[in-house]
Write an enzyme that holds these catalytic residues in place. Structure first.
Site, PDB file in Angstrom:
ATOM      1  N   GLU A   3      18.661  -3.217 -19.072  1.00 10.36           N
ATOM      2  CA  GLU A   3      18.638  -4.645 -19.374  1.00 10.36           C
ATOM      3  C   GLU A   3      19.426  -5.349 -18.274  1.00 10.36           C
ATOM      4  O   GLU A   3      19.813  -4.710 -17.296  1.00 10.36           O
ATOM      5  CB  GLU A   3      19.190  -4.878 -20.793  1.00 10.36           C
ATOM      6  CG  GLU A   3      18.333  -4.140 -21.828  1.00 10.36           C
ATOM      7  CD  GLU A   3      18.613  -4.483 -23.275  1.00 10.36           C
ATOM      8  OE1 GLU A   3      19.108  -5.572 -23.559  1.00 10.36           O
ATOM      9  OE2 GLU A   3      18.301  -3.639 -24.145  1.00 10.36           O
ATOM     10  N   ASN A 231      15.740  -4.972 -25.634  1.00  9.46           N
ATOM     11  CA  ASN A 231      15.648  -4.589 -27.042  1.00  9.46           C
ATOM     12  C   ASN A 231      17.000  -4.262 -27.685  1.00  9.46           C
ATOM     13  O   ASN A 231      17.196  -4.506 -28.861  1.00  9.46           O
ATOM     14  CB  ASN A 231      14.708  -3.392 -27.193  1.00  9.46           C
ATOM     15  CG  ASN A 231      14.076  -3.335 -28.567  1.00  9.46           C
ATOM     16  OD1 ASN A 231      13.935  -4.363 -29.227  1.00  9.46           O
ATOM     17  ND2 ASN A 231      13.738  -2.147 -29.004  1.00  9.46           N
ATOM     18  N   ARG A 324       7.716  -3.773 -30.434  1.00  4.37           N
ATOM     19  CA  ARG A 324       9.008  -3.182 -30.059  1.00  4.37           C
ATOM     20  C   ARG A 324       9.793  -2.932 -31.333  1.00  4.37           C
ATOM     21  O   ARG A 324       9.623  -3.647 -32.317  1.00  4.37           O
ATOM     22  CB  ARG A 324       9.800  -4.126 -29.148  1.00  4.37           C
ATOM     23  CG  ARG A 324       9.093  -4.502 -27.863  1.00  4.37           C
ATOM     24  CD  ARG A 324       8.760  -3.305 -27.005  1.00  4.37           C
ATOM     25  NE  ARG A 324       9.925  -2.549 -26.627  1.00  4.37           N
ATOM     26  CZ  ARG A 324      10.730  -2.859 -25.610  1.00  4.37           C
ATOM     27  NH1 ARG A 324      10.485  -3.919 -24.885  1.00  4.37           N
ATOM     28  NH2 ARG A 324      11.764  -2.112 -25.332  1.00  4.37           N
TER      29      ARG A 324
END
Length: 334
Positions: A3, A231, A324
């Site tokens: 990320e 996520n 997801r």
DNA sequence: TAATTATGACGAC
DNA sequence: TCGTCCTAATTAC
């Protein structure tokens, strides 16, 4: 994936080790052979990270854009100069690099200049290239070290300076761009707390979210709304805000939206400095030590489906949102 | 040896 | 909403 925090760390590595130097570029795998040929011999001039994307500028108004996607990674080898804030990250040297550990938290170079690193990006084993300091290098070590390092696996792009080797594998995007194209790519991205003015970013983020009927759980993953959240951070930010992921953006109280932005700036900064997706930073030191001891014990809700909520004991729910995995506590998050 | 999994995003319906 | 692309480690059989 890496990320946003990983990408900023990677950019720092490039800034320290590659920028200001000419590179020898190649595509051992062959899928970026043309681009590598164009890059080869040019000097890297600067690097930018925005959200999950990195842009490396080369002589001649030429930019390399890289997006690691879900499992891309950069492996550095050779002499690695380390940003002090990165070098001071929690030492985990010698710890088993099981799947899921934040390898990008591995110390890049320890104080003795002894051992090095490593892989930045998706979790993967450090295929450790080792750099011995001048003092400690001996013949055996020299024999073990190969330069340039042997290519292992699918290397899309290798950038080699005199002393540093950076291997890119598994990216979802690796392409050359003109300055205009870079600007256009960045223009589509939402604010990044490490790029944009914090107050302006907060206004942009808040205005966007409060305009949309889309569930906040989707908005946080939308890179045009806010940059760098993936996520893991999504699930954790929503838990920390005690917010139901299904709440339409426009129905989230303005102050809560602003708090999510501020929390993201906080978590991103911690992530960049520690190399870990620290989301339980507000625990007391002992609780934190316990939580960090096990890899599956580091988050409030992420990857905790079926386990009791740390606060209320309710089973953490796992559901699919936009294909997801979304983890949340139906009791705490309203 | 094959299936599964992953911190992502795009384009076709 | 689906399928697709990218790679490698882990798990299942």
């Amino acid at each position: 994936m890496p990320e946003g925090h990983s990408v900023h760390r990677i950019a720092r590595q490039f800034d320290r080790n590659v920028v200001g130097r000419a590179v020898e570029a190649s595509s051992p795998q062959g899928r970026f052979a043309e681009g590598a040929a164009v890059l080869s011999g040019r000097e890297a001039q600067r690097v930018r990270a925005v959200g999950k994307q990195m842009f490396l500028e080369f002589e001649g108004d030429l930019w390399l854009r890289v997006h690691l996607g879900m499992y891309g990674a950069w492996d550095f080898a050779g002499e690695i100069i380390v940003d002090p804030t990165i070098a001071s990250a929690n030492g985990r040297m010698g710890q088993t690099n099981q799947r899921g550990t934040d390898l990008d938290a591995a110390p890049v170079l320890d104080a003795a200049g002894e051992n090095s690193l490593t892989s930045i990006g998706a979790p993967r084993k450090a295929r450790g290239h080792v750099r011995m300091s001048e003092q400690t290098r001996d013949l055996d070590d020299a024999a073990i070290d190969e330069w340039p390092p042997p290519v292992v696996g699918q290397v899309r792009l290798r950038l080699l300076t005199e002393t540093t080797c950076a291997d890119l594998r598994g990216p979802t995007a690796c392409e050359l761009q003109t300055p205009d194209e870079v600007a256009a790519t960045i223009a589509k991205l939402g604010p990044d707390p490490l790029v944009d003015d914090l107050a302006e970013g907060e206004e942009r983020f808040t205005a966007t979210v409060r305009r949309k009927p889309t569930p906040i759980g989707l908005l946080l993953m939308d890179q045009s709304v806010v940059s760098g959240i993936g996520n893991v951070y999504r699930a954790e930010l929503l838990y920390r805000a005690l917010l139901d992921p299904h709440t339409p953006g426009k129905l989230v109280p303005e102050e809560v939206v602003r708090e999510i932005w501020r929390d993201w700036t906080r978590l991103l900064q911690i992530g960049v400095e520690t190399g870990q997706m620290m989301t339980m930073d507000d625990l007391d030191p002992e609780a934190y030590r316990r939580a960090m001891a096990h890899r599956d014990d580091r988050h409030w809700v992420y990857h905790r489906a079926g386990l009791p909520c740390r606060v209320c004991g309710t089973e953490i729910v796992l559901e699919e949102m936009a294909s997801r995995k979304l983890y949340w506590c139906p009791s705490c998050q309203k």
